[in-house]
Scaffold this motif. Sequence first.
Motif, PDB file in Angstrom:
ATOM      1  N   ALA A   1       0.821  -1.210   0.000  1.00 37.11           N
ATOM      2  CA  ALA A   1       0.000   0.000   0.000  1.00 37.11           C
ATOM      3  C   ALA A   1       0.856   1.261   0.000  1.00 37.11           C
ATOM      4  O   ALA A   1       0.520   2.256  -0.661  1.00 37.11           O
ATOM      5  N   ASP A   2       1.975   1.254   0.729  1.00 32.86           N
ATOM      6  CA  ASP A   2       2.814   2.451   0.805  1.00 32.86           C
ATOM      7  C   ASP A   2       3.435   2.800  -0.537  1.00 32.86           C
ATOM      8  O   ASP A   2       3.843   3.952  -0.751  1.00 32.86           O
ATOM      9  N   ARG A   3       3.538   1.840  -1.434  1.00 28.11           N
ATOM     10  CA  ARG A   3       4.146   2.092  -2.734  1.00 28.11           C
ATOM     11  C   ARG A   3       3.211   2.866  -3.665  1.00 28.11           C
ATOM     12  O   ARG A   3       3.658   3.479  -4.637  1.00 28.11           O
ATOM     13  N   ILE A   4       1.926   2.863  -3.367  1.00 22.25           N
ATOM     14  CA  ILE A   4       0.952   3.508  -4.245  1.00 22.25           C
ATOM     15  C   ILE A   4       1.197   5.011  -4.321  1.00 22.25           C
ATOM     16  O   ILE A   4       1.130   5.616  -5.396  1.00 22.25           O
ATOM     17  N   GLU A   5       1.492   5.642  -3.173  1.00 23.57           N
ATOM     18  CA  GLU A   5       1.728   7.081  -3.183  1.00 23.57           C
ATOM     19  C   GLU A   5       2.938   7.432  -4.033  1.00 23.57           C
ATOM     20  O   GLU A   5       2.941   8.438  -4.744  1.00 23.57           O
ATOM     21  N   PHE A   6       3.977   6.616  -3.944  1.00 21.50           N
ATOM     22  CA  PHE A   6       5.160   6.851  -4.778  1.00 21.50           C
ATOM     23  C   PHE A   6       4.804   6.699  -6.253  1.00 21.50           C
ATOM     24  O   PHE A   6       5.248   7.500  -7.096  1.00 21.50           O
ATOM     25  N   ASP A   7       3.997   5.692  -6.582  1.00 21.62           N
ATOM     26  CA  ASP A   7       3.598   5.490  -7.974  1.00 21.62           C
ATOM     27  C   ASP A   7       2.784   6.670  -8.492  1.00 21.62           C
ATOM     28  O   ASP A   7       2.926   7.076  -9.653  1.00 21.62           O
ATOM     29  N   LYS A   8       1.934   7.230  -7.650  1.00 18.98           N
ATOM     30  CA  LYS A   8       1.153   8.397  -8.068  1.00 18.98           C
ATOM     31  C   LYS A   8       2.063   9.578  -8.389  1.00 18.98           C
ATOM     32  O   LYS A   8       1.823  10.315  -9.342  1.00 18.98           O
ATOM     33  N   GLN A   9       3.132   9.734  -7.610  1.00 17.53           N
ATOM     34  CA  GLN A   9       4.044  10.844  -7.842  1.00 17.53           C
ATOM     35  C   GLN A   9       4.844  10.646  -9.126  1.00 17.53           C
ATOM     36  O   GLN A   9       4.999  11.590  -9.920  1.00 17.53           O
ATOM     37  N   VAL A  10       5.369   9.445  -9.351  1.00 17.35           N
ATOM     38  CA  VAL A  10       6.161   9.229 -10.568  1.00 17.35           C
ATOM     39  C   VAL A  10       5.264   9.297 -11.803  1.00 17.35           C
ATOM     40  O   VAL A  10       5.709   9.718 -12.880  1.00 17.35           O
ATOM     41  N   LEU A  11       4.006   8.914 -11.663  1.00 16.81           N
ATOM     42  CA  LEU A  11       3.080   9.038 -12.790  1.00 16.81           C
ATOM     43  C   LEU A  11       2.827  10.511 -13.100  1.00 16.81           C
ATOM     44  O   LEU A  11       2.779  10.916 -14.270  1.00 16.81           O
ATOM     45  N   ARG A  12       2.690  11.298 -12.054  1.00 18.87           N
ATOM     46  CA  ARG A  12       2.511  12.735 -12.259  1.00 18.87           C
ATOM     47  C   ARG A  12       3.754  13.357 -12.885  1.00 18.87           C
ATOM     48  O   ARG A  12       3.656  14.176 -13.807  1.00 18.87           O
ATOM     49  N   ASP A  13       4.954  12.958 -12.417  1.00 17.61           N
ATOM     50  CA  ASP A  13       6.190  13.481 -12.996  1.00 17.61           C
ATOM     51  C   ASP A  13       6.307  13.096 -14.468  1.00 17.61           C
ATOM     52  O   ASP A  13       6.808  13.890 -15.289  1.00 17.61           O
ATOM     53  N   PHE A  14       5.873  11.894 -14.809  1.00 17.69           N
ATOM     54  CA  PHE A  14       5.933  11.446 -16.197  1.00 17.69           C
ATOM     55  C   PHE A  14       5.095  12.356 -17.089  1.00 17.69           C
ATOM     56  O   PHE A  14       5.556  12.805 -18.162  1.00 17.69           O
ATOM     57  N   TYR A  15       3.883  12.648 -16.676  1.00 17.99           N
ATOM     58  CA  TYR A  15       3.017  13.489 -17.507  1.00 17.99           C
ATOM     59  C   TYR A  15       3.469  14.948 -17.517  1.00 17.99           C
ATOM     60  O   TYR A  15       3.419  15.619 -18.561  1.00 17.99           O
ATOM     61  N   LEU A  16       3.914  15.464 -16.367  1.00 15.28           N
ATOM     62  CA  LEU A  16       4.352  16.855 -16.329  1.00 15.28           C
ATOM     63  C   LEU A  16       5.555  17.077 -17.239  1.00 15.28           C
ATOM     64  O   LEU A  16       5.665  18.120 -17.890  1.00 15.28           O
ATOM     65  N   SER A  17       6.459  16.100 -17.293  1.00 16.93           N
ATOM     66  CA  SER A  17       7.635  16.251 -18.151  1.00 16.93           C
ATOM     67  C   SER A  17       7.268  16.221 -19.622  1.00 16.93           C
ATOM     68  O   SER A  17       8.103  16.553 -20.469  1.00 16.93           O
ATOM     69  N   ARG A  18       6.053  15.865 -19.930  1.00 21.13           N
ATOM     70  CA  ARG A  18       5.577  15.831 -21.319  1.00 21.13           C
ATOM     71  C   ARG A  18       4.524  16.894 -21.582  1.00 21.13           C
ATOM     72  O   ARG A  18       3.771  16.798 -22.552  1.00 21.13           O
TER      73      ARG A  18
END
Length: 778
Positions: A235-252
């Motif tokens: 469960a704790d990994r979900i928050e990290f995944d949400k952040q890296v997903l956001r970084d992926f889209y923001l960088s594009r």
Amino acid sequence: MREHRAGAAQQRPVRRSIACGAKLAVFLFAAIIWLGLPQTAAAQDYRFTSVEIEGNQRVSGATILSYAGIARGEALSAGALNDAYQKIVDSGLFETVEIVPQGNRLLIRVSEYPTINLINFEGNRAIKDDDLAQIVRSQSRRVYSPATAEADAAAIVAAYEQGGRLAATVEPKIIRRSDNRVDLVFEIAEGRTVEIERLSFVGNRNYSDRRLRRVLQTKQAGLLRALVRRDTFVADRIEFDKQVLRDFYLSRGYIDFQVLSVSSELTRRRDAFLLTFNIREGQSFDFGEITAVSDLAEIDPDEFLSAIRLRPGMTYSPVLVENTIARLERLAIRKGLDFIRVDPRITRNDRDLTLDVEFAIVKGPRIFVERIDIEGNATTLDRVVRRQFRTVEGDPFNPREIRESAERIRALGFFSSADVEAREGTSPDRVIVDVNVEEQPTGSLGFGLSYSASSGAGAAITFSERNFLGRGQALRFSFNTGTDNAISRLSFTEPAFLGRNVAFSFDAVYAVTDKENDELFRTQQISVGPSLTFPLSENGRLEVRYVLSQDRLYDYTGDSSIIADEAAEDSLITSALGYSFSYDTREGGLDPNSGILLRFGQDFAGVGGDTEFIETTALAAAQTRVWSEEVTLRAELEGGWLHMLDGNSRVTDRYFLNGKIRGFEPNGLGPRDPATGSGEALGGNMFAVARLEAEFPVGLPNEYGITGGVFADFGSVWSLDNTDGGVVDDDFNLRSSIGVSIFWTTPIGPLRFNFAKAIQKEDYDDEQTFDLTISTRF
């Protein structure tokens, strides 16, 4: 009148009886209420002339009295006596406590908690005993505490949950021993690992589920689920995944991207999760107008504008904005301007989906760095951490520079955690930078197996220490052996030579071959060489080096007069100076989907030794992703030229293009000696190759790690100093091949299967249709 008086007289006794009855009723009612109310007992005070303690063995009586806070002869209420009882219980030293007033005598009877004899773990297989012992707080030869044991059980459960075993249970139990000792046993039921059976997305229109899965740290269960642990639900990994997903889209450029929700649902068998990310992509924005402004007289905005690499039409990325701000602030420091800050002012244009960025160069507050405090580095020297700061004590404080320094400290890989924070110093205009780190192991010993078409099967032993003696230096020793070769290498690197941003390296190599690639000779090489590497620009590096080597060519049993003449020299010493320039945008470039690598180097032999030559090599490579980043395109152009100044080159120095053009056997193309029956390969002094490649998904789940590819290779190797009077064909004869590849990412390394077909070749070339190698991607 008489009649009226008589009537009134007759009524008086009746009224009196009624009045008396009412008074009696009121009295009875009040009595009933008084009897129904709780009666307050008179407060009782105690005064003891003596206090006796029973049952204590390890804890002294004085200690118990200090917990209770009872003094002889002091008046105590019943509430104070109860408080004393609770204080003794709260000490955590006693299993039972009893306070008994006996007149002027107070008896305190206690039963101490037992001492832990030993701690055992039962039922654990996924986590070893030694690892569990690091988790629990209970220790042998310490007093047993039920609260601590329960907390330890909860910590063990949390450790199993991190590994995806959500059904794990832990029950602490004690086994009584003699002398008031107990064995503490944690009975563990690990349960099954709860995997992620399906990882999906809702709301993604521009990127497929397969592409987005590659971004997340969490993975979907695949073919190698027994070896890959990131497919377990944490469960704790979900928050990290949400952040890296956001970084992926923001960088594009998707500045409005949102993760609306993440839903996790158990399957019917309750042994796996279905994880779904509900997202909103929004629109992709590009950079619009880029400007630089300043109200400061000492600032020329045009000079700062010329240093900005952003251009209108480029895809917007916050990382590029941050990099530009850092570049402008560094420019201000180089110009001797202190306390300069760059504030980005962004204007949104929804009509054309662009963002205008105005970089405002302003004066920041006058705050200085008072000192930098470093804690937690038990092994690593202070100077290793301190040199990651571009700021020293007394310099102007720059929050951005402190954040970048923190990232550089984490990137060292020496610490499991590194926190860098700034706090107010001895005055409001000064700050103290606190660095708190936690050391982690930096050495490793590795054993491995390898395979290549040129060397066959082999084994490798590697020892490395990335933080040698806590100095931040790297020490590495490796031994690799193949079917016909063995290579030993020792390397040492000092990343901050003489306290500068210059890396000093020293390499020593000992290599021998025994008729490798069906050659009819043996070789031996011993070489040592120091080098210095330093940056020239943000992406450019320059290396200068010196190499001293002894190369031996012996035990030749073939028929080529050319190789026989070269082998007659047996051993030659080479002393060479060289340099290499590289320009690499694969990390930190302007486009997250593209990158280029340029490399050019030369070595000049003849500074002593037996050989004189100039060797020039060059490489240009590029990579980009297309079709919603599903397909990766790569292109490489490489060449080399060995120009002998005195004498002829030897077969051990020339190029053979092994692995550079697929579809040919090792030493399978290039000039050959036709006078020999086997057509012995001679190699060439010059080569040039071009490699084109595309990698794409093949429809299998991304978690299998299998993708496909197609390639086309073109090139040749040519030019000899000795052609035996023109017998040997050393002209430029173009070769080409095409083929398909299967890439398989496995826990033991990325494998590559090549199926190639030579399209253009010479009659004396040897083809090879299949090849298995360790994949080295751009």
